[in-house]
Scaffold this motif. Sequence first.
Motif, PDB file in Angstrom:
ATOM      1  N   ASP A  92     -12.928  -8.351  66.791  1.00 40.30           N
ATOM      2  CA  ASP A  92     -13.561  -7.662  65.726  1.00 40.30           C
ATOM      3  C   ASP A  92     -13.988  -6.220  66.246  1.00 40.30           C
ATOM      4  OD1 ASP A  92     -16.100  -7.657  67.284  1.00 40.30           O
ATOM      5  OD2 ASP A  92     -16.468  -9.321  66.144  1.00 40.30           O
ATOM      6  N   GLY A  93     -13.480  -5.767  67.542  1.00 42.28           N
ATOM      7  CA  GLY A  93     -13.762  -4.407  67.941  1.00 42.28           C
ATOM      8  C   GLY A  93     -14.982  -4.181  68.740  1.00 42.28           C
ATOM      9  N   THR A  94     -15.736  -5.136  68.829  1.00 43.21           N
ATOM     10  CA  THR A  94     -17.083  -5.182  69.478  1.00 43.21           C
ATOM     11  C   THR A  94     -16.749  -4.740  70.958  1.00 43.21           C
ATOM     12  OG1 THR A  94     -18.288  -6.786  68.198  1.00 43.21           O
ATOM     13  CG2 THR A  94     -19.288  -6.305  70.101  1.00 43.21           C
ATOM     14  N   LEU A  95     -15.788  -5.405  71.586  1.00 46.92           N
ATOM     15  CA  LEU A  95     -15.311  -4.873  72.897  1.00 46.92           C
ATOM     16  C   LEU A  95     -14.053  -4.179  72.451  1.00 46.92           C
ATOM     17  CD1 LEU A  95     -16.049  -8.137  74.810  1.00 46.92           C
ATOM     18  CD2 LEU A  95     -17.272  -6.207  74.759  1.00 46.92           C
ATOM     19  N   GLY A  96     -13.991  -3.050  72.684  1.00 39.69           N
ATOM     20  CA  GLY A  96     -12.826  -2.138  72.352  1.00 39.69           C
ATOM     21  C   GLY A  96     -11.804  -1.865  73.443  1.00 39.69           C
ATOM     22  N   PRO A  97     -10.649  -1.701  73.267  1.00 42.32           N
ATOM     23  CA  PRO A  97      -9.554  -1.447  74.009  1.00 42.32           C
ATOM     24  C   PRO A  97      -9.817  -0.522  75.186  1.00 42.32           C
ATOM     25  CG  PRO A  97      -8.705  -1.164  71.752  1.00 42.32           C
ATOM     26  CD  PRO A  97     -10.155  -1.506  71.694  1.00 42.32           C
ATOM     27  N   GLY A  98      -9.629  -1.093  76.364  1.00 40.32           N
ATOM     28  CA  GLY A  98      -9.823  -0.337  77.705  1.00 40.32           C
ATOM     29  C   GLY A  98     -11.248  -0.442  78.070  1.00 40.32           C
ATOM     30  N   GLU A  99     -12.217  -1.405  77.455  1.00 40.52           N
ATOM     31  CA  GLU A  99     -13.636  -1.454  77.887  1.00 40.52           C
ATOM     32  C   GLU A  99     -13.480  -2.333  78.902  1.00 40.52           C
ATOM     33  OE1 GLU A  99     -17.950  -2.702  75.863  1.00 40.52           O
ATOM     34  OE2 GLU A  99     -16.356  -2.261  74.549  1.00 40.52           O
ATOM     35  N   ARG A 100     -14.373  -2.096  80.119  1.00 37.43           N
ATOM     36  CA  ARG A 100     -14.486  -2.948  81.131  1.00 37.43           C
ATOM     37  C   ARG A 100     -15.360  -4.165  80.941  1.00 37.43           C
ATOM     38  NH1 ARG A 100     -15.437  -0.597  87.428  1.00 37.43           N
ATOM     39  NH2 ARG A 100     -15.106  -2.507  88.391  1.00 37.43           N
ATOM     40  N   LEU A 101     -15.032  -5.331  81.275  1.00 33.70           N
ATOM     41  CA  LEU A 101     -15.592  -6.457  81.350  1.00 33.70           C
ATOM     42  C   LEU A 101     -16.323  -6.800  82.615  1.00 33.70           C
ATOM     43  CD1 LEU A 101     -13.157  -8.720  79.048  1.00 33.70           C
ATOM     44  CD2 LEU A 101     -14.895  -7.406  78.242  1.00 33.70           C
ATOM     45  N   ARG A 102     -17.543  -6.934  82.823  1.00 33.02           N
ATOM     46  CA  ARG A 102     -18.145  -7.163  84.003  1.00 33.02           C
ATOM     47  C   ARG A 102     -18.922  -8.588  83.830  1.00 33.02           C
ATOM     48  NH1 ARG A 102     -18.947  -1.897  82.793  1.00 33.02           N
ATOM     49  NH2 ARG A 102     -18.401  -0.398  84.547  1.00 33.02           N
TER      50      ARG A 102
ATOM     51  N   GLN B  96      -2.468 -19.278  70.362  1.00 34.79           N
ATOM     52  CA  GLN B  96      -2.266 -18.722  71.284  1.00 34.79           C
ATOM     53  C   GLN B  96      -1.907 -17.240  70.906  1.00 34.79           C
ATOM     54  OE1 GLN B  96      -2.231 -18.992  74.595  1.00 34.79           O
ATOM     55  NE2 GLN B  96      -1.174 -17.466  75.396  1.00 34.79           N
ATOM     56  N   ALA B  97      -1.176 -16.942  69.686  1.00 32.39           N
ATOM     57  CA  ALA B  97      -0.544 -15.791  69.130  1.00 32.39           C
ATOM     58  C   ALA B  97      -1.219 -15.164  68.271  1.00 32.39           C
ATOM     59  CB  ALA B  97       0.966 -16.061  68.638  1.00 32.39           C
ATOM     60  N   LEU B  98      -2.056 -15.838  67.509  1.00 30.92           N
ATOM     61  CA  LEU B  98      -2.602 -15.155  66.235  1.00 30.92           C
ATOM     62  C   LEU B  98      -3.744 -13.974  66.767  1.00 30.92           C
ATOM     63  CD1 LEU B  98      -2.817 -15.001  63.386  1.00 30.92           C
ATOM     64  CD2 LEU B  98      -4.398 -16.765  63.271  1.00 30.92           C
ATOM     65  N   PRO B  99      -4.461 -14.180  67.779  1.00 33.90           N
ATOM     66  CA  PRO B  99      -5.615 -13.536  68.076  1.00 33.90           C
ATOM     67  C   PRO B  99      -4.976 -11.893  68.471  1.00 33.90           C
ATOM     68  CG  PRO B  99      -6.005 -15.361  69.190  1.00 33.90           C
ATOM     69  CD  PRO B  99      -4.828 -15.679  68.688  1.00 33.90           C
ATOM     70  N   LEU B 100      -3.862 -11.829  68.944  1.00 31.73           N
ATOM     71  CA  LEU B 100      -3.150 -10.348  69.098  1.00 31.73           C
ATOM     72  C   LEU B 100      -2.971  -9.876  67.850  1.00 31.73           C
ATOM     73  CD1 LEU B 100      -0.506 -10.687  72.094  1.00 31.73           C
ATOM     74  CD2 LEU B 100      -2.658  -9.165  72.009  1.00 31.73           C
ATOM     75  N   LEU B 101      -2.508 -10.374  66.952  1.00 32.45           N
ATOM     76  CA  LEU B 101      -2.219  -9.977  65.577  1.00 32.45           C
ATOM     77  C   LEU B 101      -3.560  -9.742  64.800  1.00 32.45           C
ATOM     78  CD1 LEU B 101       0.333  -9.160  63.988  1.00 32.45           C
ATOM     79  CD2 LEU B 101       0.190 -11.639  63.061  1.00 32.45           C
ATOM     80  N   ARG B 102      -4.523 -10.617  64.861  1.00 31.61           N
ATOM     81  CA  ARG B 102      -5.560 -10.239  64.009  1.00 31.61           C
ATOM     82  C   ARG B 102      -6.372  -8.924  64.394  1.00 31.61           C
ATOM     83  NH1 ARG B 102      -8.378 -14.213  61.767  1.00 31.61           N
ATOM     84  NH2 ARG B 102      -6.140 -14.376  60.913  1.00 31.61           N
ATOM     85  N   ARG B 103      -6.220  -8.371  65.572  1.00 31.47           N
ATOM     86  CA  ARG B 103      -6.792  -7.052  65.767  1.00 31.47           C
ATOM     87  C   ARG B 103      -6.327  -6.238  64.808  1.00 31.47           C
ATOM     88  NH1 ARG B 103      -7.612  -5.058  71.821  1.00 31.47           N
ATOM     89  NH2 ARG B 103      -5.662  -5.798  72.107  1.00 31.47           N
ATOM     90  N   VAL B 104      -4.895  -6.223  64.577  1.00 33.40           N
ATOM     91  CA  VAL B 104      -4.187  -5.194  63.605  1.00 33.40           C
ATOM     92  C   VAL B 104      -4.732  -5.581  62.316  1.00 33.40           C
ATOM     93  CG1 VAL B 104      -2.138  -4.535  62.783  1.00 33.40           C
ATOM     94  CG2 VAL B 104      -2.356  -5.180  65.268  1.00 33.40           C
ATOM     95  N   GLU B 105      -4.646  -6.961  61.815  1.00 34.54           N
ATOM     96  CA  GLU B 105      -5.305  -7.348  60.556  1.00 34.54           C
ATOM     97  C   GLU B 105      -6.483  -6.810  60.220  1.00 34.54           C
ATOM     98  OE1 GLU B 105      -3.569 -11.541  59.158  1.00 34.54           O
ATOM     99  OE2 GLU B 105      -4.783 -11.695  60.901  1.00 34.54           O
TER     100      GLU B 105
END
Length: 217
Positions: free
Chosen positions: A29-39, A160-169
């Motif tokens: 849902d974008g709360t954690l955006g692309p490139g964001e570091r996970l600590r 396994q596959a749907l979450p990757l697509l869901r970001r675009v959806e």
Amino acid sequence: MPTPLPHGIHKRSLLRDDVYESIRDAIVDGTLGPGERLRDPELEKWLGVSRTPIREALLRLERAGLIIAKPGHATIVAPLDPASTVSAQQVVAAMHELATRLAVPSMAGDQLAAMTEANGRFSDALGHDDVELALAADDDFHAVAVGACGNDMIPLVLEQALPLLRRVERQRFGSQAARHSVSAHAEIIRLAGMGDAEGAALATRENWLSLGAGAER
């Protein structure tokens, strides 16, 4: 040998899944955006759990292509990658095509009614620019065939596959082009109601593949 007592096994399994789903959903849902570091410490504080279920969840997310983990370096949310998105889209389309082909021959009136009702909610949600409700209704629509297909491997592959697509959806379901999918769903219902398993399966496949063609599902 006596059967070992399941001390904490079910509770731990549920916790692990909850942690995975919480981080996955925040990425999707974008709360954690692309490139964001996970600590780890921040994730522990947010989720209120120890490091072990977090590390297990991150391993699953890495396998799903949602994060990138470099030993000794940072763990980050994976950037949006067109090639990976297309690969996920192809797999999701193939799984839903197969599910529909298997489900239609035994599909009953109540299942067709459930698809029609879900498509109505989908249309209403798009009309109100409610992406969350649109995604939920779309999931409910496609879940009918997946639940009726009788192949337990299909939902495992989709998970396994749907979450990757869901970001675009999520990005595209807010556009008016997504209205195309309402009529696409209606055509799938029509073909399924006629007992045309092949036609409904191919229409389902095209519905999913249309996501990358500028005419959203």
